[in-house]
Design a protein around this motif. Structure first.
Motif, mmCIF file in Angstrom:
data_model
loop_
_atom_site.group_PDB
_atom_site.id
_atom_site.type_symbol
_atom_site.label_atom_id
_atom_site.label_comp_id
_atom_site.label_asym_id
_atom_site.label_seq_id
_atom_site.Cartn_x
_atom_site.Cartn_y
_atom_site.Cartn_z
ATOM 1 N N CYS A 171 -5.751 1.362 8.692
ATOM 2 C CA CYS A 171 -6.522 2.472 8.108
ATOM 3 C C CYS A 171 -6.924 3.544 9.119
ATOM 4 O O CYS A 171 -7.121 4.706 8.735
ATOM 5 C CB CYS A 171 -7.798 1.928 7.443
ATOM 6 N N TYR A 172 -7.058 3.171 10.403
ATOM 7 C CA TYR A 172 -7.629 4.113 11.367
ATOM 8 C C TYR A 172 -6.859 5.431 11.486
ATOM 9 O O TYR A 172 -7.478 6.501 11.528
ATOM 10 C CB TYR A 172 -7.755 3.439 12.733
ATOM 11 N N SER B 299 0.831 -1.207 0.000
ATOM 12 C CA SER B 299 0.000 0.000 0.000
ATOM 13 C C SER B 299 0.862 1.253 0.000
ATOM 14 O O SER B 299 0.575 2.218 -0.724
ATOM 15 C CB SER B 299 -0.919 0.003 1.226
ATOM 16 N N ILE C 166 -5.939 1.161 0.445
ATOM 17 C CA ILE C 166 -5.431 0.127 1.356
ATOM 18 C C ILE C 166 -6.409 -1.049 1.390
ATOM 19 O O ILE C 166 -6.002 -2.216 1.351
ATOM 20 C CB ILE C 166 -5.214 0.711 2.761
ATOM 21 N N LYS C 167 -7.701 -0.747 1.438
ATOM 22 C CA LYS C 167 -8.693 -1.831 1.450
ATOM 23 C C LYS C 167 -8.715 -2.564 0.096
ATOM 24 O O LYS C 167 -8.872 -3.784 0.051
ATOM 25 C CB LYS C 167 -10.066 -1.270 1.790
ATOM 26 N N LEU D 41 -5.314 7.016 9.210
ATOM 27 C CA LEU D 41 -5.664 7.820 8.041
ATOM 28 C C LEU D 41 -7.098 8.346 8.149
ATOM 29 O O LEU D 41 -7.398 9.463 7.725
ATOM 30 C CB LEU D 41 -5.501 6.994 6.765
ATOM 31 N N ILE D 42 -8.009 7.525 8.707
ATOM 32 C CA ILE D 42 -9.386 7.982 8.903
ATOM 33 C C ILE D 42 -9.411 9.191 9.836
ATOM 34 O O ILE D 42 -10.091 10.190 9.584
ATOM 35 C CB ILE D 42 -10.247 6.838 9.474
ATOM 36 N N TYR E 65 -6.709 7.286 0.079
ATOM 37 C CA TYR E 65 -5.661 6.394 0.590
ATOM 38 C C TYR E 65 -6.279 5.216 1.364
ATOM 39 O O TYR E 65 -5.844 4.075 1.225
ATOM 40 C CB TYR E 65 -4.711 7.163 1.510
ATOM 41 N N VAL E 66 -7.287 5.529 2.174
ATOM 42 C CA VAL E 66 -7.949 4.471 2.955
ATOM 43 C C VAL E 66 -8.587 3.447 2.015
ATOM 44 O O VAL E 66 -8.463 2.228 2.214
ATOM 45 C CB VAL E 66 -9.007 5.083 3.899
ATOM 46 N N TYR F 9 -6.784 -4.717 9.087
ATOM 47 C CA TYR F 9 -6.974 -3.611 8.139
ATOM 48 C C TYR F 9 -7.376 -2.327 8.871
ATOM 49 O O TYR F 9 -6.951 -1.224 8.508
ATOM 50 C CB TYR F 9 -8.032 -3.975 7.102
#
Length: 224
Positions: free
Chosen positions: A201-202, A27, A158-159, A204-205, A154-155, A197
């Motif tokens: 991701c958190y 990623s 990644i997913k 970035l969230i 971006y999030v 995941y």
């Protein structure tokens, strides 16, 4: 029963760490390359050359309008038919970078178009070159619009990286498939995959949420 399954899961943590590392590396490389390429495409698309803008727009629409799984299969399985052999990691990087670049291109182009025309005309009257206008006037203002959706993209990327497991890369999702063959509890295994995941991701969230608040404050919105 559940205790035995938890013990089996605990024994699989080296494989899980390997999968998590692969997801992060894949990623990160794709995000950096996709951001650079996406900004370049976005600037070119708003550059005033209709032919270049049309070609970039057609490519972006094609990529955004087709499933990512199909795209990665084309790169990994079809390109070798034309003599281009790629390993799974390289194919994953190319597919993810291309996907990110197309979405970021549209975000950047929208940000550039949001800059008031008067600002560009004033810079032009000041004798700035096209590159100077873009670097000193347009991009700094466009970035305030671009940053929140960029981080959100971006999030999503990644997913989307979970799709690379379909071509054999041992990322977090593929680790889940491997572990579930030894621990017959798919709900528990893929819950933990989802947690992995989420951990990636958190941050970035939270960053996207913070940027949105700053944007809202900059535009005078009431913060509850």
């Amino acid at each position: 029963m559940i205790w035995q399954q938890l013990q089996s899961l605990a024994g699989s943590y080296p494989l899980a760490l390997r999968g998590l590392g692969m997801t992060v590396v894949l990623s990160l490389i794709s995000l950096v390359l996709g951001t650079l390429l996406g900004f370049g495409l976005g600037i070119l698309r708003t550059g005033g050359n209709r032919l270049i803008s049309t070609v970039i727009g057609a490519w972006v629409d094609l990529i955004r309008g087709t499933p990512f799984l199909v795209q990665i299969f084309l790169i990994f399985f079809i390109l070798p038919e034309f003599g281009i052999e790629l390993d799974a990691f390289t194919a994953g990087i190319i597919a993810l970078t291309n996907l990110a670049a197309c979405f970021i291109c549209e975000i950047v182009a929208a940000g550039i178009r949001s800059v008031p025309t008067g600002q560009v005309e004033a810079a032009l009257a000041s004798g700035l070159s096209r590159w100077q206008r873009m670097r000193q006037v347009v991009l700094p203002q466009a970035m305030r619009i671009v940053l929140p959706p960029l981080v959100g993209q971006y999030v999503l990327l990644i997913k989307d990286s979970s799709v690379v497991s379909a071509i054999g890369l041992t990322d977090l999702t593929r680790v889940g498939w491997l572990v579930v063959q030894r621990v017959p509890n798919g709900l528990l295994v893929f819950f933990l995959v989802g947690v992995g995941y989420f951990i990636v991701c958190y941050p970035l969230i939270m960053l996207a949420r913070r940027l949105e608040r700053r944007m809202g404050a900059a535009h005078g919105e009431v913060q509850l």
